[in-house]
Write an enzyme that holds these catalytic residues in place. Structure first.
Site, PDB file in Angstrom:
ATOM      1  N   ARG A 205      -8.520   1.970 -14.481  1.00 11.93           N
ATOM      2  CA  ARG A 205      -8.544   2.591 -13.157  1.00 11.93           C
ATOM      3  C   ARG A 205      -9.431   3.839 -13.075  1.00 11.93           C
ATOM      4  O   ARG A 205     -10.181   3.993 -12.103  1.00 11.93           O
ATOM      5  CB  ARG A 205      -7.126   2.929 -12.699  1.00 11.93           C
ATOM      6  CG  ARG A 205      -6.254   1.701 -12.430  1.00 11.93           C
ATOM      7  CD  ARG A 205      -4.891   2.079 -11.869  1.00 11.93           C
ATOM      8  NE  ARG A 205      -4.992   2.534 -10.496  1.00 11.93           N
ATOM      9  CZ  ARG A 205      -4.786   3.778 -10.110  1.00 11.93           C
ATOM     10  NH1 ARG A 205      -4.455   4.713 -10.992  1.00 11.93           N
ATOM     11  NH2 ARG A 205      -4.899   4.113  -8.841  1.00 11.93           N
TER      12      ARG A 205
ATOM     13  N   TYR B 253     -12.613   3.286 -10.326  1.00 11.99           N
ATOM     14  CA  TYR B 253     -12.808   3.977  -9.049  1.00 11.99           C
ATOM     15  C   TYR B 253     -12.326   5.422  -9.065  1.00 11.99           C
ATOM     16  O   TYR B 253     -11.888   5.958  -8.051  1.00 11.99           O
ATOM     17  CB  TYR B 253     -12.161   3.214  -7.882  1.00 11.99           C
ATOM     18  CG  TYR B 253     -10.812   2.587  -8.123  1.00 11.99           C
ATOM     19  CD1 TYR B 253      -9.682   3.363  -8.303  1.00 11.99           C
ATOM     20  CD2 TYR B 253     -10.670   1.207  -8.148  1.00 11.99           C
ATOM     21  CE1 TYR B 253      -8.445   2.784  -8.493  1.00 11.99           C
ATOM     22  CE2 TYR B 253      -9.440   0.607  -8.344  1.00 11.99           C
ATOM     23  CZ  TYR B 253      -8.330   1.401  -8.512  1.00 11.99           C
ATOM     24  OH  TYR B 253      -7.098   0.825  -8.710  1.00 11.99           O
TER      25      TYR B 253
ATOM     26  N   GLY C 150       0.791  -1.228   0.000  1.00 15.13           N
ATOM     27  CA  GLY C 150       0.000   0.000   0.000  1.00 15.13           C
ATOM     28  C   GLY C 150       0.816   1.266   0.000  1.00 15.13           C
ATOM     29  O   GLY C 150       0.276   2.364   0.192  1.00 15.13           O
TER      30      GLY C 150
ATOM     31  N   CYS D 289     -17.896   1.459 -25.955  1.00 15.97           N
ATOM     32  CA  CYS D 289     -19.297   1.886 -25.934  1.00 15.97           C
ATOM     33  C   CYS D 289     -19.854   1.917 -24.512  1.00 15.97           C
ATOM     34  O   CYS D 289     -20.804   1.210 -24.167  1.00 15.97           O
ATOM     35  CB  CYS D 289     -20.124   0.961 -26.817  1.00 15.97           C
ATOM     36  SG  CYS D 289     -19.678   1.039 -28.563  1.00 15.97           S
TER      37      CYS D 289
ATOM     38  N   GLU E   9       5.069  -5.766   1.360  1.00 19.18           N
ATOM     39  CA  GLU E   9       4.634  -6.253   0.054  1.00 19.18           C
ATOM     40  C   GLU E   9       4.348  -5.098  -0.913  1.00 19.18           C
ATOM     41  O   GLU E   9       3.216  -4.936  -1.382  1.00 19.18           O
ATOM     42  CB  GLU E   9       3.363  -7.096   0.203  1.00 19.18           C
ATOM     43  CG  GLU E   9       3.445  -8.234   1.201  1.00 19.18           C
ATOM     44  CD  GLU E   9       2.059  -8.716   1.600  1.00 19.18           C
ATOM     45  OE1 GLU E   9       1.057  -8.297   0.978  1.00 19.18           O
ATOM     46  OE2 GLU E   9       1.970  -9.508   2.559  1.00 19.18           O
ATOM     47  N   PRO E  10       5.334  -4.293  -1.249  1.00 18.17           N
ATOM     48  CA  PRO E  10       5.072  -3.184  -2.169  1.00 18.17           C
ATOM     49  C   PRO E  10       4.865  -3.676  -3.592  1.00 18.17           C
ATOM     50  O   PRO E  10       5.521  -4.613  -4.047  1.00 18.17           O
ATOM     51  CB  PRO E  10       6.351  -2.346  -2.060  1.00 18.17           C
ATOM     52  CG  PRO E  10       7.405  -3.365  -1.737  1.00 18.17           C
ATOM     53  CD  PRO E  10       6.735  -4.376  -0.842  1.00 18.17           C
ATOM     54  N   GLY E  11       3.964  -3.044  -4.289  1.00 14.93           N
ATOM     55  CA  GLY E  11       3.771  -3.310  -5.715  1.00 14.93           C
ATOM     56  C   GLY E  11       3.798  -2.005  -6.482  1.00 14.93           C
ATOM     57  O   GLY E  11       4.687  -1.733  -7.280  1.00 14.93           O
TER      58      GLY E  11
END
Length: 405
Positions: A305, A309, A225, A334, A267-269
């Site tokens: 993305r 959201y 995160g 469409c 756990e970085p992504g």
């Protein structure tokens, strides 16, 4: 911006076509080293596991593994990808949710498994000899968008703090002897104090769990995160302050409860690949009316993305620095939600111009799909003026081949 990794954008578009995902290899390596340096300075017993879900391209994963990182996997296929890039079992971790029996058979190939619920325990193969962990829900969460908050009463992830001791007691009764503990409360956070607070919650519950069992956890995992800026004026995450705050809380909490400070896992992504990725796309049409719409050959199928959201990605008209009026950038799908950015300052554009979206390395290509018959784009790794194709554009034959049964 006219080049990525020393590669000219117009030349890349001519050679590989558009839409096109681009990655800066040097930036990925820098992000890995920055992260490792910050935690080594404040808590050397930190192990970094890249969140494969952010971008599972095997070529990028191999680059990240060469920097010494392990892999955090969320599905059997991600385990296979990580294995095929040569990452050893002890550097593979599985963090799923609502796992099936088949999921956990694959997860057992990893050196550690973070279970989402106590009900998953009986699905885990009995001969699993790695580190067993449960994901706890801290009762609160935070993220840059509601859709990526993964802690709190409305989140579908993890077990409650109240249920966690019983889950570990049951695991011990069933003969498991090696334990970790895991928490992940939200994505794209840039507040160091948020991570410190999550560390405190995890450490206190760990004491309640492991002291009665007479055991020490083999790791405390505060998840990922770690956020990045997506808009001009947003401050970057102060990684040194984050590592210092987490280390201080962890050592202090362990001293309070008489625990030996355990290895820390993160756990970085997004932090590793997010700002190293770009989406290059071409203007297909400009529609002028009450609003100026600039249509692109990418769509929400390519970069979902914003539609999913409300995320923002800065857009640049390649070769043009000044702005003139506003425009709404959209794709050819469409759906009226196929909007990348609404009424943003944007230069006059004409058909054929190139538009570059920044910060598109994480959760972008990974979520691409073939909706409306618009196929997934190619991906290219750029370094020192050299461009290498690392995922070819999906072809109509490949798409139709799925139906040839």
């Amino acid at each position: 911006m006219n080049a990525i990794g020393g590669c000219d954008l117009h030349e890349l578009a001519a050679r590989f076509g558009t839409p096109l995902y681009l990655y800066d290899a040097v930036r990925i390596e820098e992000n890995c080293h920055i992260l490792r340096h910050a935690f080594n300075a404040h808590y050397p017993a930190t192990d970094i596991f890249y969140a494969v879900k952010a971008n599972g391209n095997p070529h990028l994963l191999r680059l990240i593994a060469a920097c010494g990182l392990g892999a955090d996997c969320a599905s059997p296929l991600e385990v296979t990808i990580a294995e095929r890039t040569g990452i050893p079992r002890e550097k593979l971790m599985y963090t799923g949710n609502y796992e099936s029996r088949d999921d956990l058979i694959a997860a057992a190939r990893c050196g550690a498994v973070n279970l989402d619920d106590i009900t998953a325990l009986e699905k885990l193969p009995g001969d699993f000899d790695g580190i067993l962990s449960f994901r706890v829900n801290p009762g609160e969460g935070s993220g840059s968008h509601p859709g990526i908050v993964t802690g709190g009463p409305d989140a579908k992830f993890g077990i409650s703090l109240e249920s966690a001791p019983a889950a570990y007691r049951l695991a011990a009764e069933r003969g498991f002897t090696r334990f970790g503990i895991h928490l992940m409360a939200g994505s794209n956070n840039r507040d160091p104090l948020f991570f410190a607070r999550m560390t405190a919650i995890l450490c206190h519950i760990a004491a309640d769990i492991f002291r009665p069992l007479g055991r020490h956890p083999e790791y405390l995992d505060i998840g990922g995160g770690f956020g990045i800026p997506y808009a001009d004026g947003e401050a970057p995450l102060d990684l040194d302050a984050l590592a210092r705050a987490v280390a201080g809380v962890l050592t202090g909490c362990c001293a309070e409860h008489g625990l030996t400070p355990p290895p820390l896992r993160i756990e970085p992504g997004r932090f590793i690949v997010g700002d190293a990725g770009y989406l290059l796309t071409r203007v297909t049409a400009v529609k002028k009316g009450p609003r100026r719409f600039v249509g692109l050959d990418a769509g929400m199928n390519t970069l979902i993305r914003p539609a999913l959201y409300g995320a923002r990605h800065r857009a640049i008209l390649v070769g043009m620095e000044s702005t003139a009026g506003t425009a709404t950038l959209c794709g050819r799908i469409c759906e009226n939600t196929d909007i990348f950015a609404a009424d943003i300052p944007f230069p006059d554009a004409v058909e054929g111009d190139l538009v570059l979206f920044r910060d598109a390395g994480a959760y972008c290509a990974a979520m691409a799909m073939s909706y409306n018959g618009r196929l997934r784009p190619a991906e290219v790794l750029c370094q020192d003026g050299s461009a290498r194709l690392i995922a070819r554009a999906e072809s109509a034959e490949e798409f139709l081949g799925r139906y040839s049964v």
